[in-house]
Design an enzyme around this catalytic site. Structure first.
Site, PDB file in Angstrom:
ATOM      1  N   CYS A  75      -8.886  -4.220  10.542  1.00  0.00           N
ATOM      2  CA  CYS A  75      -9.214  -5.265   9.563  1.00  0.00           C
ATOM      3  C   CYS A  75     -10.509  -5.965   9.945  1.00  0.00           C
ATOM      4  N   ASP A 101      13.611   2.080   3.150  1.00  0.00           N
ATOM      5  CA  ASP A 101      13.670   0.728   2.609  1.00  0.00           C
ATOM      6  C   ASP A 101      15.002   0.028   2.921  1.00  0.00           C
ATOM      7  N   CYS A 150       5.588 -15.363  -2.842  1.00  0.00           N
ATOM      8  CA  CYS A 150       5.088 -14.010  -3.162  1.00  0.00           C
ATOM      9  C   CYS A 150       5.657 -13.525  -4.491  1.00  0.00           C
ATOM     10  N   CYS A 198      -8.104  -4.401  -0.954  1.00  0.00           N
ATOM     11  CA  CYS A 198      -8.331  -3.948   0.421  1.00  0.00           C
ATOM     12  C   CYS A 198      -9.354  -2.811   0.452  1.00  0.00           C
ATOM     13  N   CYS A 251      -2.956  -7.963  -3.152  1.00  0.00           N
ATOM     14  CA  CYS A 251      -3.418  -7.908  -1.753  1.00  0.00           C
ATOM     15  C   CYS A 251      -3.639  -6.479  -1.281  1.00  0.00           C
ATOM     16  N   CYS A 274     -12.623  -8.982   8.065  1.00  0.00           N
ATOM     17  CA  CYS A 274     -12.279  -9.023   6.634  1.00  0.00           C
ATOM     18  C   CYS A 274     -11.093  -9.952   6.404  1.00  0.00           C
TER      19      CYS A 274
HETATM   20  C1  B12 Z   1      11.828  -7.661   2.854  1.00  0.00           C
HETATM   21  C2  B12 Z   1      10.763  -6.744   2.302  1.00  0.00           C
HETATM   22  C3  B12 Z   1       9.854  -7.285   1.386  1.00  0.00           C
HETATM   23  C4  B12 Z   1       9.765  -8.792   1.114  1.00  0.00           C
HETATM   24  C5  B12 Z   1       9.008  -9.473   2.285  1.00  0.00           C
HETATM   25  C6  B12 Z   1       7.648  -8.781   2.585  1.00  0.00           C
HETATM   26  C7  B12 Z   1       7.124  -8.955   3.988  1.00  0.00           C
HETATM   27  N1  B12 Z   1       5.807  -9.011   4.071  1.00  0.00           N
HETATM   28  O1  B12 Z   1       7.860  -9.010   4.956  1.00  0.00           O
HETATM   29  C8  B12 Z   1       9.021  -8.818  -0.256  1.00  0.00           C
HETATM   30  C9  B12 Z   1      10.054  -8.798  -1.392  1.00  0.00           C
HETATM   31  C10 B12 Z   1       8.068 -10.008  -0.479  1.00  0.00           C
HETATM   32  C11 B12 Z   1       8.308  -7.461  -0.214  1.00  0.00           C
HETATM   33  C12 B12 Z   1       7.153  -7.201  -0.925  1.00  0.00           C
HETATM   34  C13 B12 Z   1       6.499  -5.981  -0.910  1.00  0.00           C
HETATM   35  N2  B12 Z   1       6.949  -4.836  -0.342  1.00  0.00           N
HETATM   36 CO1  B12 Z   1       8.510  -4.754   0.855  1.00  0.00          CO
HETATM   37  N3  B12 Z   1       9.865  -4.548   2.148  1.00  0.00           N
HETATM   38  C14 B12 Z   1      10.691  -5.384   2.698  1.00  0.00           C
HETATM   39  C15 B12 Z   1      11.556  -4.669   3.763  1.00  0.00           C
HETATM   40  C16 B12 Z   1      12.934  -4.365   3.145  1.00  0.00           C
HETATM   41  C17 B12 Z   1      11.716  -5.449   5.073  1.00  0.00           C
HETATM   42  C18 B12 Z   1      10.404  -6.030   5.614  1.00  0.00           C
HETATM   43  C19 B12 Z   1      10.630  -7.043   6.713  1.00  0.00           C
HETATM   44  O2  B12 Z   1      11.446  -6.841   7.590  1.00  0.00           O
HETATM   45  N4  B12 Z   1       9.881  -8.149   6.672  1.00  0.00           N
HETATM   46  C20 B12 Z   1       9.857  -9.134   7.726  1.00  0.00           C
HETATM   47  C21 B12 Z   1       8.546  -8.954   8.473  1.00  0.00           C
HETATM   48  C22 B12 Z   1       8.400 -10.063   9.529  1.00  0.00           C
HETATM   49  O3  B12 Z   1       8.648  -7.702   9.122  1.00  0.00           O
HETATM   50  P1  B12 Z   1       7.661  -6.474   8.850  1.00  0.00           P
HETATM   51  O4  B12 Z   1       7.065  -6.573   7.501  1.00  0.00           O
HETATM   52  O5  B12 Z   1       8.353  -5.222   9.202  1.00  0.00           O
HETATM   53  O6  B12 Z   1       6.516  -6.826   9.877  1.00  0.00           O
HETATM   54  C23 B12 Z   1       6.571  -6.423  11.261  1.00  0.00           C
HETATM   55  C24 B12 Z   1       5.139  -6.086  11.699  1.00  0.00           C
HETATM   56  O7  B12 Z   1       4.236  -6.773  10.857  1.00  0.00           O
HETATM   57  C25 B12 Z   1       5.117  -6.601  13.118  1.00  0.00           C
HETATM   58  N5  B12 Z   1       3.934  -7.387  13.432  1.00  0.00           N
HETATM   59  C26 B12 Z   1       3.754  -8.695  13.299  1.00  0.00           C
HETATM   60  N6  B12 Z   1       2.571  -9.049  13.762  1.00  0.00           N
HETATM   61  C27 B12 Z   1       1.992  -7.924  14.213  1.00  0.00           C
HETATM   62  C28 B12 Z   1       0.745  -7.729  14.778  1.00  0.00           C
HETATM   63  C29 B12 Z   1       0.399  -6.445  15.158  1.00  0.00           C
HETATM   64  C30 B12 Z   1      -0.952  -6.241  15.794  1.00  0.00           C
HETATM   65  C31 B12 Z   1       1.282  -5.348  14.930  1.00  0.00           C
HETATM   66  C32 B12 Z   1       0.899  -3.950  15.320  1.00  0.00           C
HETATM   67  C33 B12 Z   1       2.542  -5.575  14.346  1.00  0.00           C
HETATM   68  C34 B12 Z   1       2.853  -6.864  14.003  1.00  0.00           C
HETATM   69  O8  B12 Z   1       6.194  -7.482  13.325  1.00  0.00           O
HETATM   70  C35 B12 Z   1       6.957  -7.616  12.145  1.00  0.00           C
HETATM   71  C36 B12 Z   1       8.408  -7.662  12.570  1.00  0.00           C
HETATM   72  O9  B12 Z   1       8.810  -6.480  13.231  1.00  0.00           O
HETATM   73  C37 B12 Z   1      10.714  -3.352   4.018  1.00  0.00           C
HETATM   74  C38 B12 Z   1      11.533  -2.108   4.384  1.00  0.00           C
HETATM   75  C39 B12 Z   1      12.011  -2.149   5.827  1.00  0.00           C
HETATM   76  N7  B12 Z   1      13.264  -1.805   6.036  1.00  0.00           N
HETATM   77  O10 B12 Z   1      11.248  -2.479   6.736  1.00  0.00           O
HETATM   78  C40 B12 Z   1       9.960  -3.172   2.673  1.00  0.00           C
HETATM   79  C41 B12 Z   1       8.513  -2.651   2.726  1.00  0.00           C
HETATM   80  C42 B12 Z   1       7.793  -3.398   3.830  1.00  0.00           C
HETATM   81  N8  B12 Z   1       7.945  -3.066   1.439  1.00  0.00           N
HETATM   82  C43 B12 Z   1       7.113  -2.233   0.940  1.00  0.00           C
HETATM   83  C44 B12 Z   1       6.340  -2.464  -0.242  1.00  0.00           C
HETATM   84  C45 B12 Z   1       5.686  -1.254  -0.881  1.00  0.00           C
HETATM   85  C46 B12 Z   1       6.202  -3.763  -0.772  1.00  0.00           C
HETATM   86  C47 B12 Z   1       5.216  -4.234  -1.850  1.00  0.00           C
HETATM   87  C48 B12 Z   1       3.851  -3.574  -1.796  1.00  0.00           C
HETATM   88  C49 B12 Z   1       5.864  -4.021  -3.249  1.00  0.00           C
HETATM   89  C50 B12 Z   1       5.039  -4.561  -4.412  1.00  0.00           C
HETATM   90  N9  B12 Z   1       3.917  -3.968  -4.778  1.00  0.00           N
HETATM   91  O11 B12 Z   1       5.403  -5.517  -5.057  1.00  0.00           O
HETATM   92  C51 B12 Z   1       5.154  -5.781  -1.540  1.00  0.00           C
HETATM   93  C52 B12 Z   1       4.035  -6.097  -0.531  1.00  0.00           C
HETATM   94  C53 B12 Z   1       3.979  -7.525  -0.074  1.00  0.00           C
HETATM   95  C54 B12 Z   1       3.320  -7.644   1.311  1.00  0.00           C
HETATM   96  N10 B12 Z   1       2.018  -7.883   1.329  1.00  0.00           N
HETATM   97  O12 B12 Z   1       4.008  -7.511   2.335  1.00  0.00           O
HETATM   98  C55 B12 Z   1       6.942  -0.996   1.826  1.00  0.00           C
HETATM   99  C56 B12 Z   1       5.618  -1.093   2.604  1.00  0.00           C
HETATM  100  C57 B12 Z   1       4.931   0.237   2.858  1.00  0.00           C
HETATM  101  C58 B12 Z   1       3.681   0.051   3.693  1.00  0.00           C
HETATM  102  N11 B12 Z   1       2.788   1.027   3.587  1.00  0.00           N
HETATM  103  O13 B12 Z   1       3.492  -0.922   4.412  1.00  0.00           O
HETATM  104  C59 B12 Z   1       8.250  -1.081   2.750  1.00  0.00           C
HETATM  105  C60 B12 Z   1       8.076  -0.551   4.169  1.00  0.00           C
HETATM  106  C61 B12 Z   1       9.357  -0.285   2.000  1.00  0.00           C
HETATM  107  C62 B12 Z   1       9.178   1.240   2.144  1.00  0.00           C
HETATM  108  N12 B12 Z   1      10.154   1.943   2.710  1.00  0.00           N
HETATM  109  O14 B12 Z   1       8.189   1.831   1.795  1.00  0.00           O
HETATM  110  N13 B12 Z   1       8.922  -6.608   0.654  1.00  0.00           N
HETATM  111  S1  SF4 Z   2      -8.127  -6.646   2.754  1.00  0.00           S
HETATM  112 FE1  SF4 Z   2      -7.389  -4.916   4.015  1.00  0.00          FE
HETATM  113  S2  SF4 Z   2      -8.922  -4.717   5.654  1.00  0.00           S
HETATM  114 FE2  SF4 Z   2      -9.227  -6.723   4.709  1.00  0.00          FE
HETATM  115  S3  SF4 Z   2      -7.996  -8.113   5.991  1.00  0.00           S
HETATM  116 FE3  SF4 Z   2      -6.710  -7.501   4.275  1.00  0.00          FE
HETATM  117  S4  SF4 Z   2      -5.559  -5.742   5.015  1.00  0.00           S
HETATM  118 FE4  SF4 Z   2      -7.278  -6.032   6.441  1.00  0.00          FE
HETATM  119  S1  SF4 Z   3      -1.144 -10.756  -3.422  1.00  0.00           S
HETATM  120 FE1  SF4 Z   3       0.376  -9.871  -1.982  1.00  0.00          FE
HETATM  121  S2  SF4 Z   3       1.254 -11.662  -0.938  1.00  0.00           S
HETATM  122 FE2  SF4 Z   3       0.167 -12.433  -2.747  1.00  0.00          FE
HETATM  123  S3  SF4 Z   3       1.733 -12.574  -4.338  1.00  0.00           S
HETATM  124 FE3  SF4 Z   3       0.785 -10.542  -4.527  1.00  0.00          FE
HETATM  125  S4  SF4 Z   3       2.075  -9.143  -3.277  1.00  0.00           S
HETATM  126 FE4  SF4 Z   3       2.590 -11.273  -2.703  1.00  0.00          FE
END
Ligand code: B12
Ligand code: SF4
Ligand code: SF4
Length: 314
Positions: free
Chosen positions: A185, A130, A211, A245, A241, A188
């Site tokens: 996905c 994280d 969020c 799923c 969200c 869906c």
């Molecule tokens: C900042 C952050 C948040 C922020 C922003 C969330 C977000 N969606 O980015 C906030 C505070 C909102 C948040 C919320 C949550 N978070 Co958070 N968060 C982080 C953190 C520290 C950085 C994420 C980040 O860089 N975001 C910016 C986006 C752009 O980057 P990204 O999410 O990595 O997405 C990449 C891919 O999606 C890829 N991508 C984009 N398009 C496509 C398309 C394809 C086909 C592919 C393959 C890839 C791809 O490109 C992006 C950039 O590299 C990570 C830990 C880490 N160091 O990575 C934890 C992390 C993502 N969080 C985590 C969790 C558990 C949560 C929550 C579930 C907590 C909760 N229940 O409240 C929610 C879920 C919200 C959600 N639906 O995302 C876990 C996710 C585990 C998992 N199985 O995915 C992480 C990995 C922490 C951990 N070590 O476990 N989080």
């Molecule tokens: S609910 Fe799950 S399977 Fe459906 S679009 Fe979202 S992430 Fe994909």
């Molecule tokens: S459903 Fe997912 S994206 Fe929407 S507020 Fe909750 S954690 Fe954030």
């Protein structure tokens, strides 16, 4: 041992340490660097300015630890059962029902790092969970552990998405796995439609400003009236969200890990008591829990909003 044998040995040790899934990926340039740039430029990171500062390393992970060649990526299941909507005004995301996961993951990652050094003597290792400039979901997808869902979660085909990601970067010569290329996905869009605040600007594009997880965990200071309304009855984080799923509905199985056992005062906290708690009382009850991140003031703000929204008719 050759690189393939070393990879197999490392994965076996990861399972022994207690990780539910493990994969290896080379530290190539992030294939979705452009998505990260767009996400940041759109302001979706809200006040999380560290994400802007870390962008170059997230785009090119080999810059995090210059000698590192690969990332060993782990998943830890933390599913405890579906969130029930009738639990009252104390909605707490499942990841926070147990002790702070950083405290659980770090000793395990350290043990895995020691195993890597056993298998590849002299190897450098550095552990992340994280915290840190590591694009964890991207690395997990490339290590073959699952795909990035439309809700942005890393979804493992057999575990679902209620998993923590942990990473060990190392210069050990380990054979990488195949990336998880499929997007399961399909058509869906349940997560996008179910989000209570309409926080998804598009699939895989979450605007953190809307969020509930951001608002209740990362945002500092008071809520605006609009934010107070948005958080609804969630006192900490949000699972909507993920709850909807189908991959979680069908495949997620409750974690049996004693270190992640749910604690009642975290799962269903007494919000009135939280509102009244002073700093010392808050620290006594919650210092080792995820609630420590927003702290006493943040949790009082969250509790007040959740209680007010619960009391509001309709
Ligand atoms: C900042 C952050 C948040 C922020 C922003 C969330 C977000 N969606 O980015 C906030 C505070 C909102 C948040 C919320 C949550 N978070 Co958070 N968060 C982080 C953190 C520290 C950085 C994420 C980040 O860089 N975001 C910016 C986006 C752009 O980057 P990204 O999410 O990595 O997405 C990449 C891919 O999606 C890829 N991508 C984009 N398009 C496509 C398309 C394809 C086909 C592919 C393959 C890839 C791809 O490109 C992006 C950039 O590299 C990570 C830990 C880490 N160091 O990575 C934890 C992390 C993502 N969080 C985590 C969790 C558990 C949560 C929550 C579930 C907590 C909760 N229940 O409240 C929610 C879920 C919200 C959600 N639906 O995302 C876990 C996710 C585990 C998992 N199985 O995915 C992480 C990995 C922490 C951990 N070590 O476990 N989080
Ligand atoms: S609910 Fe799950 S399977 Fe459906 S679009 Fe979202 S992430 Fe994909
Ligand atoms: S459903 Fe997912 S994206 Fe929407 S507020 Fe909750 S954690 Fe954030």
């Amino acid at each position: 041992m050759n690189p393939v044998e070393r990879s197999v040995a490392v994965k076996r040790r990861a399972t022994d340490v207690g990780f539910d899934a493990v994969g290896v990926t080379a530290l190539e340039r992030n294939a979705h660097a452009a998505e990260l740039d767009r996400w940041l430029a759109a302001g979706h990171a809200a006040t999380m300015t560290y994400l802007h500062r870390q962008a170059e390393k997230r785009k090119q992970p080999s810059r995090i630890l210059p000698q590192a060649r690969v990332a060993v990526v782990t998943l830890t299941n933390y599913f405890h059962g579906r969130h029930l909507p009738d639990t009252g005004p104390a909605g707490v995301a499942q990841y926070a029902w147990s002790a702070d996961y950083h405290r659980v993951l770090h000793p395990r990652l350290a043990r895995l790092a020691a195993a890597i050094r056993d298998i590849a003597p002299g190897a450098a290792t550095r552990c992340y969970a994280d915290a840190g400039p590591v694009p964890e979901r991207e690395l997990a997808q490339r290590a073959g552990l699952g795909w990035i869902g439309k809700n942005m979660m890393l979804i493992h085909p057999a575990l679902g998405s209620f998993t923590f990601i942990g990473v060990v970067l190392t210069d050990a010569d380990l054979a990488p796995d195949q990336p998880f290329e499929a997007d399961r996905c399909g058509t869906c869009r349940r997560c996008l439609d179910a989000c209570p605040t309409d926080a998804f600007a598009a699939p895989r594009e979450l605007d953190a400003r809307r969020c509930i997880a951001y608002l209740t965990i990362e945002k500092r200071g008071d809520f605006t009236a609009a934010e107070r309304a948005m958080v609804g009855e969630w006192a900490f984080g949000c699972d909507v969200c993920q709850d909807v799923c189908p991959w979680n509905v069908k495949f997620a199985r409750p974690a049996t890990d004693p270190a992640l056992a749910p604690r009642p005062e975290l799962r269903t906290p007494d919000l009135a008591a939280l509102l009244a708690a002073d700093e010392a009382e808050f620290r006594r009850r919650y210092a080792d829990s995820p609630f420590a991140r927003p702290g006493a003031a943040g949790m009082r703000r969250n509790a007040a909003a959740a209680l007010a929204n619960h009391a509001r008719p309709g």
